[in-house]
Scaffold this motif. Sequence first.
Motif, PDB file in Angstrom:
ATOM      1  N   ARG A  91      15.961  -2.315  -1.738  1.00 64.62           N
ATOM      2  CA  ARG A  91      15.181  -2.933  -2.806  1.00 64.62           C
ATOM      3  C   ARG A  91      13.732  -2.482  -2.787  1.00 64.62           C
ATOM      4  O   ARG A  91      13.111  -2.271  -3.833  1.00 64.62           O
ATOM      5  N   TYR A  92      13.174  -2.318  -1.598  1.00 62.57           N
ATOM      6  CA  TYR A  92      11.755  -1.981  -1.473  1.00 62.57           C
ATOM      7  C   TYR A  92      11.534  -0.639  -0.774  1.00 62.57           C
ATOM      8  O   TYR A  92      10.488  -0.415  -0.171  1.00 62.57           O
ATOM      9  N   ALA A  93      12.507   0.242  -0.877  1.00 63.55           N
ATOM     10  CA  ALA A  93      12.468   1.482  -0.095  1.00 63.55           C
ATOM     11  C   ALA A  93      11.199   2.299  -0.323  1.00 63.55           C
ATOM     12  O   ALA A  93      10.595   2.787   0.634  1.00 63.55           O
ATOM     13  N   ALA A  94      10.787   2.455  -1.578  1.00 60.02           N
ATOM     14  CA  ALA A  94       9.601   3.275  -1.855  1.00 60.02           C
ATOM     15  C   ALA A  94       8.369   2.702  -1.159  1.00 60.02           C
ATOM     16  O   ALA A  94       7.580   3.432  -0.548  1.00 60.02           O
ATOM     17  N   LEU A  95       8.206   1.392  -1.226  1.00 54.74           N
ATOM     18  CA  LEU A  95       7.062   0.759  -0.579  1.00 54.74           C
ATOM     19  C   LEU A  95       7.167   0.839   0.933  1.00 54.74           C
ATOM     20  O   LEU A  95       6.186   1.103   1.626  1.00 54.74           O
ATOM     21  N   ILE A  96       8.357   0.592   1.459  1.00 55.17           N
ATOM     22  CA  ILE A  96       8.534   0.617   2.908  1.00 55.17           C
ATOM     23  C   ILE A  96       8.253   2.007   3.461  1.00 55.17           C
ATOM     24  O   ILE A  96       7.615   2.155   4.507  1.00 55.17           O
ATOM     25  N   MET A  97       8.688   3.042   2.756  1.00 50.62           N
ATOM     26  CA  MET A  97       8.420   4.400   3.217  1.00 50.62           C
ATOM     27  C   MET A  97       6.916   4.691   3.194  1.00 50.62           C
ATOM     28  O   MET A  97       6.396   5.379   4.076  1.00 50.62           O
ATOM     29  N   ASN A  98       6.209   4.149   2.206  1.00 55.61           N
ATOM     30  CA  ASN A  98       4.754   4.303   2.193  1.00 55.61           C
ATOM     31  C   ASN A  98       4.120   3.618   3.399  1.00 55.61           C
ATOM     32  O   ASN A  98       3.130   4.096   3.955  1.00 55.61           O
ATOM     33  N   MET A  99       4.695   2.478   3.788  1.00 56.05           N
ATOM     34  CA  MET A  99       4.158   1.734   4.929  1.00 56.05           C
ATOM     35  C   MET A  99       4.222   2.549   6.225  1.00 56.05           C
ATOM     36  O   MET A  99       3.396   2.382   7.115  1.00 56.05           O
ATOM     37  N   LEU A 100       5.209   3.426   6.328  1.00 59.35           N
ATOM     38  CA  LEU A 100       5.348   4.196   7.568  1.00 59.35           C
ATOM     39  C   LEU A 100       4.121   5.062   7.817  1.00 59.35           C
ATOM     40  O   LEU A 100       3.590   5.104   8.922  1.00 59.35           O
ATOM     41  N   GLY A 101       3.685   5.779   6.774  1.00 60.61           N
ATOM     42  CA  GLY A 101       2.538   6.664   6.941  1.00 60.61           C
ATOM     43  C   GLY A 101       1.208   5.943   6.896  1.00 60.61           C
ATOM     44  O   GLY A 101       0.248   6.338   7.566  1.00 60.61           O
ATOM     45  N   LEU A 102       1.136   4.865   6.112  1.00 59.99           N
ATOM     46  CA  LEU A 102      -0.130   4.163   5.929  1.00 59.99           C
ATOM     47  C   LEU A 102      -0.367   3.086   6.982  1.00 59.99           C
ATOM     48  O   LEU A 102      -1.502   2.654   7.184  1.00 59.99           O
ATOM     49  N   LEU A 103       0.693   2.638   7.656  1.00 62.36           N
ATOM     50  CA  LEU A 103       0.549   1.525   8.576  1.00 62.36           C
ATOM     51  C   LEU A 103       1.245   1.757   9.925  1.00 62.36           C
ATOM     52  O   LEU A 103       0.606   1.700  10.977  1.00 62.36           O
ATOM     53  N   SER A 104       2.536   2.042   9.912  1.00 57.98           N
ATOM     54  CA  SER A 104       3.305   2.087  11.165  1.00 57.98           C
ATOM     55  C   SER A 104       2.812   3.171  12.115  1.00 57.98           C
ATOM     56  O   SER A 104       2.561   2.911  13.296  1.00 57.98           O
ATOM     57  N   LEU A 105       2.705   4.413  11.628  1.00 58.58           N
ATOM     58  CA  LEU A 105       2.302   5.502  12.514  1.00 58.58           C
ATOM     59  C   LEU A 105       0.868   5.346  13.015  1.00 58.58           C
ATOM     60  O   LEU A 105       0.623   5.480  14.219  1.00 58.58           O
ATOM     61  N   ARG A 284      -2.103  10.115  -8.023  1.00 58.74           N
ATOM     62  CA  ARG A 284      -2.258   8.751  -8.535  1.00 58.74           C
ATOM     63  C   ARG A 284      -3.327   7.990  -7.754  1.00 58.74           C
ATOM     64  O   ARG A 284      -3.994   7.121  -8.305  1.00 58.74           O
ATOM     65  N   ILE A 285      -3.447   8.272  -6.466  1.00 54.92           N
ATOM     66  CA  ILE A 285      -4.457   7.635  -5.628  1.00 54.92           C
ATOM     67  C   ILE A 285      -5.229   8.741  -4.920  1.00 54.92           C
ATOM     68  O   ILE A 285      -4.628   9.642  -4.339  1.00 54.92           O
ATOM     69  N   GLY A 286      -6.550   8.697  -4.979  1.00 55.56           N
ATOM     70  CA  GLY A 286      -7.366   9.735  -4.374  1.00 55.56           C
ATOM     71  C   GLY A 286      -7.345   9.685  -2.857  1.00 55.56           C
ATOM     72  O   GLY A 286      -6.884   8.713  -2.243  1.00 55.56           O
ATOM     73  N   ALA A 287      -7.894  10.760  -2.241  1.00 49.69           N
ATOM     74  CA  ALA A 287      -7.901  10.861  -0.781  1.00 49.69           C
ATOM     75  C   ALA A 287      -8.671   9.710  -0.143  1.00 49.69           C
ATOM     76  O   ALA A 287      -8.215   9.093   0.826  1.00 49.69           O
ATOM     77  N   LYS A 288      -9.833   9.399  -0.682  1.00 46.81           N
ATOM     78  CA  LYS A 288     -10.655   8.335  -0.128  1.00 46.81           C
ATOM     79  C   LYS A 288      -9.933   6.990  -0.222  1.00 46.81           C
ATOM     80  O   LYS A 288      -9.907   6.217   0.745  1.00 46.81           O
ATOM     81  N   GLU A 289      -9.324   6.725  -1.377  1.00 44.06           N
ATOM     82  CA  GLU A 289      -8.633   5.454  -1.578  1.00 44.06           C
ATOM     83  C   GLU A 289      -7.399   5.344  -0.683  1.00 44.06           C
ATOM     84  O   GLU A 289      -7.038   4.249  -0.229  1.00 44.06           O
ATOM     85  N   THR A 290      -6.746   6.487  -0.412  1.00 43.69           N
ATOM     86  CA  THR A 290      -5.570   6.474   0.461  1.00 43.69           C
ATOM     87  C   THR A 290      -5.944   6.022   1.864  1.00 43.69           C
ATOM     88  O   THR A 290      -5.270   5.191   2.485  1.00 43.69           O
ATOM     89  N   VAL A 291      -7.051   6.565   2.385  1.00 43.03           N
ATOM     90  CA  VAL A 291      -7.516   6.169   3.716  1.00 43.03           C
ATOM     91  C   VAL A 291      -7.968   4.708   3.701  1.00 43.03           C
ATOM     92  O   VAL A 291      -7.736   3.964   4.672  1.00 43.03           O
ATOM     93  N   GLN A 292      -8.593   4.274   2.620  1.00 41.66           N
ATOM     94  CA  GLN A 292      -9.017   2.872   2.521  1.00 41.66           C
ATOM     95  C   GLN A 292      -7.805   1.934   2.480  1.00 41.66           C
ATOM     96  O   GLN A 292      -7.868   0.811   2.985  1.00 41.66           O
ATOM     97  N   LEU A 293      -6.704   2.401   1.886  1.00 38.74           N
ATOM     98  CA  LEU A 293      -5.474   1.612   1.888  1.00 38.74           C
ATOM     99  C   LEU A 293      -4.968   1.407   3.310  1.00 38.74           C
ATOM    100  O   LEU A 293      -4.480   0.330   3.663  1.00 38.74           O
ATOM    101  N   MET A 294      -5.069   2.450   4.130  1.00 37.94           N
ATOM    102  CA  MET A 294      -4.659   2.332   5.525  1.00 37.94           C
ATOM    103  C   MET A 294      -5.477   1.251   6.223  1.00 37.94           C
ATOM    104  O   MET A 294      -4.938   0.416   6.954  1.00 37.94           O
ATOM    105  N   ARG A 295      -6.771   1.259   5.997  1.00 35.15           N
ATOM    106  CA  ARG A 295      -7.652   0.248   6.616  1.00 35.15           C
ATOM    107  C   ARG A 295      -7.289  -1.142   6.115  1.00 35.15           C
ATOM    108  O   ARG A 295      -7.228  -2.098   6.899  1.00 35.15           O
ATOM    109  N   PHE A 296      -7.036  -1.266   4.829  1.00 39.13           N
ATOM    110  CA  PHE A 296      -6.675  -2.556   4.246  1.00 39.13           C
ATOM    111  C   PHE A 296      -5.396  -3.105   4.872  1.00 39.13           C
ATOM    112  O   PHE A 296      -5.314  -4.294   5.218  1.00 39.13           O
ATOM    113  N   LEU A 297      -4.392  -2.256   5.061  1.00 40.37           N
ATOM    114  CA  LEU A 297      -3.099  -2.702   5.558  1.00 40.37           C
ATOM    115  C   LEU A 297      -3.144  -3.085   7.034  1.00 40.37           C
ATOM    116  O   LEU A 297      -2.507  -4.052   7.452  1.00 40.37           O
TER     117      LEU A 297
END
Length: 354
Positions: A91-105, A284-297
């Motif tokens: 159900r949430y595969a796309a989001l969960i896969m994003n979580m791996l790179g932005l949060l888990s690793l 869709r999301i810039g480089a700076k915002e991608t890194v900021q997403l990691m910090r947010f998560l």
Amino acid sequence: MNTTLVRYTDDFLSAMREQTDTAADDLLERCFSSEEGKLVLRHFLTDLNDNEQLLKLPELLQNESLLCNAAQLPEWANLKQMQTGAAFFARYAALIMNMLGLLSLPYCYAAADGAKVLYHSERLRNDVGKRLRETGEFVWQVMSPDAFAPEGQGFATIIKVRMMHAMARYYTLKSSHWQAAWGQPVNQEDMAGTNLSFSLLVIRGLRKLDIAVSYADQQAFMHLWNVIGHLLGVDQKLLPVDGQQAIDLEQTISCRQIKPSEEGRALTKSLTDYITGANLTKGRIGAKETVQLMRFLMGDEIADVIDLPAGRVPASAINLLKLAGMFQEFKVVPSVNNEYRQQYSQFKKQHAGL
């Protein structure tokens, strides 16, 4: 499963840092004691693609109990919960896969001693794209609705990763740079922390995006990862039976292991350089915002440990990330298998040629 209340004390986890996966290590030692054994094991693991192949072991490996039993679930595995966990992933595969790179690793990289073995494996540090693709493929294969059926790939994928961990320990201990103060490479505490980063932290990340995760789905998803952790050789005492025990374990490991390190910062920089440079967000999301997403998560405290740039992520970037899950919440899912296949196909297309 052992439901005895385990107190995750410093003494207990320090002892776990000196424990590895004895069954896998012993198998590797026996095979690597001869060139023939080494060659047979390597070829077998290279050619291993599905669960049915585990029933046709090479003659030299036919008496190895670890491989003979590799396609068996633990007695405590709850098939209904595993199916519910797989459906939740679909159900949430796309989001969960994003979580791996932005949060888990990056969370794993913040654990200073555990990051050292990853850092000293140059392939993990210098070929980040391949590392991400391999991690992604592993998750897709163990989360498949038929992962543990004869035609699935779950058992096969897990034993390959389990033996890869044993090889990492084997070669790391033979190198000159490893220090006893760090514990054993790829030890039980580090394996437990990694398992939590793929289960508890993913749930936490989804909730931070305001995705409503029910307690039943949380328990099912974490039970599925407990089964995977068991098959990967994680000690049963380090497989939490509920959310509170998982939180207790994660917090204790974090207090012990999350601290600044050169290795953690270098691994994080390689990861962020790849994610932003490879344009995985397709603009869709810039480089700076991608890194900021990691910090947010992951939160400021852990983000500071791995030296992520300070900054507040704009709401627009959070909303773009959430779309992958929010739209699915209102979709009629005709079949878990169909939903899984559609999401997996999108993942393959996204990473094609990278």
